[in-house]
Design a protein around this motif. Structure first.
Motif, mmCIF file in Angstrom:
data_model
loop_
_atom_site.group_PDB
_atom_site.id
_atom_site.type_symbol
_atom_site.label_atom_id
_atom_site.label_comp_id
_atom_site.label_asym_id
_atom_site.label_seq_id
_atom_site.Cartn_x
_atom_site.Cartn_y
_atom_site.Cartn_z
ATOM 1 N N LEU A 1 0.496 -0.966 -0.028
ATOM 2 C CA LEU A 1 -0.594 0.220 -0.145
ATOM 3 C C LEU A 1 1.015 1.311 0.288
ATOM 4 N N ARG A 2 1.894 1.022 0.688
ATOM 5 C CA ARG A 2 3.118 2.619 0.929
ATOM 6 C C ARG A 2 2.745 2.524 -1.009
ATOM 7 N N ARG A 3 3.665 1.971 -0.895
ATOM 8 C CA ARG A 3 4.215 1.545 -2.762
ATOM 9 C C ARG A 3 3.032 2.048 -3.599
ATOM 10 N N ASP A 4 2.107 1.540 -3.835
ATOM 11 C CA ASP A 4 0.818 1.857 -4.650
ATOM 12 C C ASP A 4 0.360 3.338 -4.026
ATOM 13 N N PHE A 5 -0.195 3.069 -2.778
ATOM 14 C CA PHE A 5 -1.124 4.459 -3.579
ATOM 15 C C PHE A 5 -0.466 5.437 -1.556
ATOM 16 N N PRO A 6 0.671 5.452 -2.600
ATOM 17 C CA PRO A 6 1.183 6.952 -1.811
ATOM 18 C C PRO A 6 0.573 7.790 -0.765
ATOM 19 N N GLY A 7 -0.350 8.606 -1.835
ATOM 20 C CA GLY A 7 -1.335 9.454 -1.332
ATOM 21 C C GLY A 7 -2.708 8.716 0.247
ATOM 22 N N ILE A 8 -2.736 7.652 0.161
ATOM 23 C CA ILE A 8 -3.375 6.869 1.693
ATOM 24 C C ILE A 8 -2.697 6.836 2.442
ATOM 25 N N GLU A 9 -3.969 7.922 3.741
ATOM 26 C CA GLU A 9 -2.721 7.434 5.054
ATOM 27 C C GLU A 9 -3.381 6.217 5.586
ATOM 28 N N LEU A 10 -2.163 5.046 6.525
ATOM 29 C CA LEU A 10 -2.589 4.347 7.567
ATOM 30 C C LEU A 10 -2.692 4.031 8.337
ATOM 31 N N ASP A 11 -3.976 3.295 9.429
ATOM 32 C CA ASP A 11 -3.717 3.638 10.401
ATOM 33 C C ASP A 11 -4.189 2.309 10.623
ATOM 34 N N LEU A 12 -2.651 1.416 11.086
ATOM 35 C CA LEU A 12 -3.307 0.098 11.547
ATOM 36 C C LEU A 12 -3.182 -0.410 13.094
ATOM 37 N N LYS A 13 -3.858 -1.128 13.051
ATOM 38 C CA LYS A 13 -4.079 -1.724 14.708
ATOM 39 C C LYS A 13 -3.839 -3.490 14.328
ATOM 40 N N GLY A 14 -2.932 -4.117 14.789
ATOM 41 C CA GLY A 14 -2.708 -4.837 15.137
ATOM 42 C C GLY A 14 -3.281 -5.649 16.025
ATOM 43 N N GLU A 15 -2.800 -7.152 16.512
ATOM 44 C CA GLU A 15 -3.183 -7.930 17.153
ATOM 45 C C GLU A 15 -5.182 -7.483 18.076
ATOM 46 N N MET A 16 -5.913 -7.778 16.974
ATOM 47 C CA MET A 16 -7.416 -7.072 17.258
ATOM 48 C C MET A 16 -8.035 -8.440 17.021
ATOM 49 N N LEU A 17 -8.817 -8.729 18.145
ATOM 50 C CA LEU A 17 -9.870 -10.028 18.158
ATOM 51 C C LEU A 17 -10.820 -9.836 17.483
ATOM 52 N N THR A 18 -11.142 -11.094 16.826
ATOM 53 C CA THR A 18 -12.417 -10.555 16.003
ATOM 54 C C THR A 18 -13.964 -9.532 16.537
ATOM 55 N N PRO A 19 -14.591 -9.580 17.655
ATOM 56 C CA PRO A 19 -15.256 -9.490 18.480
ATOM 57 C C PRO A 19 -14.887 -8.103 18.942
ATOM 58 N N ASP A 20 -13.207 -7.402 18.915
ATOM 59 C CA ASP A 20 -13.066 -6.224 19.007
ATOM 60 C C ASP A 20 -13.051 -5.175 17.310
ATOM 61 N N GLN A 21 -12.431 -6.360 16.542
ATOM 62 C CA GLN A 21 -12.785 -5.757 15.219
ATOM 63 C C GLN A 21 -14.337 -5.314 14.717
ATOM 64 N N VAL A 22 -15.438 -5.745 15.090
ATOM 65 C CA VAL A 22 -17.072 -6.182 14.504
ATOM 66 C C VAL A 22 -17.585 -4.767 15.452
ATOM 67 N N THR A 23 -16.752 -4.684 16.457
ATOM 68 C CA THR A 23 -17.590 -3.393 17.742
ATOM 69 C C THR A 23 -16.471 -1.661 16.653
ATOM 70 N N ALA A 24 -15.084 -1.947 16.650
ATOM 71 C CA ALA A 24 -14.402 -0.716 15.795
ATOM 72 C C ALA A 24 -15.389 -0.830 14.782
ATOM 73 N N LEU A 25 -15.365 -1.879 13.995
ATOM 74 C CA LEU A 25 -16.173 -1.296 12.209
ATOM 75 C C LEU A 25 -17.553 -0.974 12.492
ATOM 76 N N VAL A 26 -18.230 -0.983 13.631
ATOM 77 C CA VAL A 26 -20.156 -0.614 13.752
ATOM 78 C C VAL A 26 -19.693 0.721 13.916
ATOM 79 N N LYS B 1 -10.051 0.591 -3.317
ATOM 80 C CA LYS B 1 -8.971 0.279 -3.590
ATOM 81 C C LYS B 1 -7.851 -0.398 -2.440
ATOM 82 N N VAL B 2 -8.610 -0.120 -1.651
ATOM 83 C CA VAL B 2 -7.268 -0.402 -0.259
ATOM 84 C C VAL B 2 -7.510 -2.174 -0.294
ATOM 85 N N LEU B 3 -8.566 -2.409 -0.542
ATOM 86 C CA LEU B 3 -9.231 -3.803 0.163
ATOM 87 C C LEU B 3 -8.939 -4.973 -1.251
ATOM 88 N N SER B 4 -9.429 -4.331 -2.761
ATOM 89 C CA SER B 4 -8.974 -5.040 -3.934
ATOM 90 C C SER B 4 -7.482 -5.228 -4.070
#
Length: 297
Positions: free
Chosen positions: A113-138, A284-287
């Motif tokens: 993503l850094r290489r192909d989409f330098p204009g997109i700012e990334l906020d990456l969050k590791g070590e997230m359990l699925t229920p926590d991700q679902v809550t954060a998405l909602v 774009k990121v998802l693709s």
């Protein structure tokens, strides 16, 4: 005043000739002269002196030319920026990764993503359990979640990216590390380090199902939310664990990974997004993630 008045004035000022400026603008010379007179009348300032042989800027016209060029440049830049936003070339994307995906997918996807989409700012969050991700998405603090299905939140779209088998994590001193593969039944008497129970971790349920298919119920001595801590506990000799195969990219001294023999239990990795999120930069990121993992787009 309209932007076309500024463009007309700049053309005349740069050409110092109404005929050449009219040709450049593809309009008739009388119409151009009329537009410039309108502009001067609106401003109440003479911008140009005209003779039969040449056109010159007045001192006020010189200053107005500088400002007009700056305004037009800003308008053009705004148009370019709007186009970039519309195409998804710029924006901010918050992405969550389940524990096992943190150590393989996160670094490889971040590099792409850094290489192909330098204009997109990334906020990456590791070590997230699925229920926590679902809550954060909602709650819209995440835009994309790489998690383990099933997900039963109706407002989310979940696309399975791949399936991966469970593998064993053993202390380096364990006698079974001398084998190329490990039978799950050989671990029946071992203490297990596991991900959280009570439906907080899909992998926890997969581990229990696999062990029961092998004829035993694992004795859990510790539940751990973070994959790095889980593998560290194994390295410290506190027990053994079963993890998705992608965790083998996490190398911690004192631990060894071994494939399981005769066990077909797999877990899924999926991408989740909000069904109503039509952001082009998120798409774009998802693709690109689909491309990276060889899944459908």
């Amino acid at each position: 005043m309209e932007l076309r008045h500024l463009r007309y004035f700049v053309a005349v000022a740069e050409e110092c000739h109404f005929g050449r400026a009219a040709d450049r603008l593809h309009i008739a010379q009388p119409a151009l002269s009329h537009q410039i007179k309108q502009l001067e009348a609106e401003l109440g300032v003479e911008l140009l002196t005209r003779t039969t042989r040449k056109v010159q800027l007045t001192p006020a016209g010189e200053r107005y030319l500088d400002r007009a060029r700056a305004v037009l440049a800003s308008v053009d830049a705004a148009g370019v920026e709007a186009g970039r936003v519309s195409r998804g070339d710029v924006g901010r994307v918050a992405i969550g990764f389940t524990g096992s995906a943190t150590y393989e997918l996160l670094p490889s996807l971040a590099r792409v993503l850094r290489r192909d989409f330098p204009g997109i700012e990334l906020d990456l969050k590791g070590e997230m359990l699925t229920p926590d991700q679902v809550t954060a998405l909602v709650e819209e603090t995440l835009d994309i979640g790489f998690l383990r299905p099933p997900v039963r939140e109706p407002g989310l779209v979940v696309q399975v990216l791949r399936r991966e088998p469970l593998i064993a994590v053993l202390p380096a001193s364990h006698p079974l590390t001398g084998r190329d593969t490990v039978r799950l039944a050989d671990l029946r008497d071992e203490p297990f380090i596991c991900y959280p129970s009570h439906h907080r971790s899909v992998v926890y349920d997969a581990v229990f199902d696999a062990c029961q298919q092998a004829g035993f119920v694992p004795s859990v001595v510790q539940e751990v939310g973070e994959t790095s801590t889980l593998v560290s506990f194994v390295a410290g000799g506190l027990g053994v664990a079963l993890v998705p195969a992608s965790v083998r990219h996490l190398q911690i001294t004192g631990s060894q990974y071994r494939p399981l023999a005769g066990t077909t239990r797999e877990v899924q990795l999926a991408a989740a997004t909000r069904a109503d999120d039509l952001s082009p930069h998120v798409a774009k990121v998802l693709s690109r993630a689909h491309s990276l993992l060889g899944g459908p787009r």
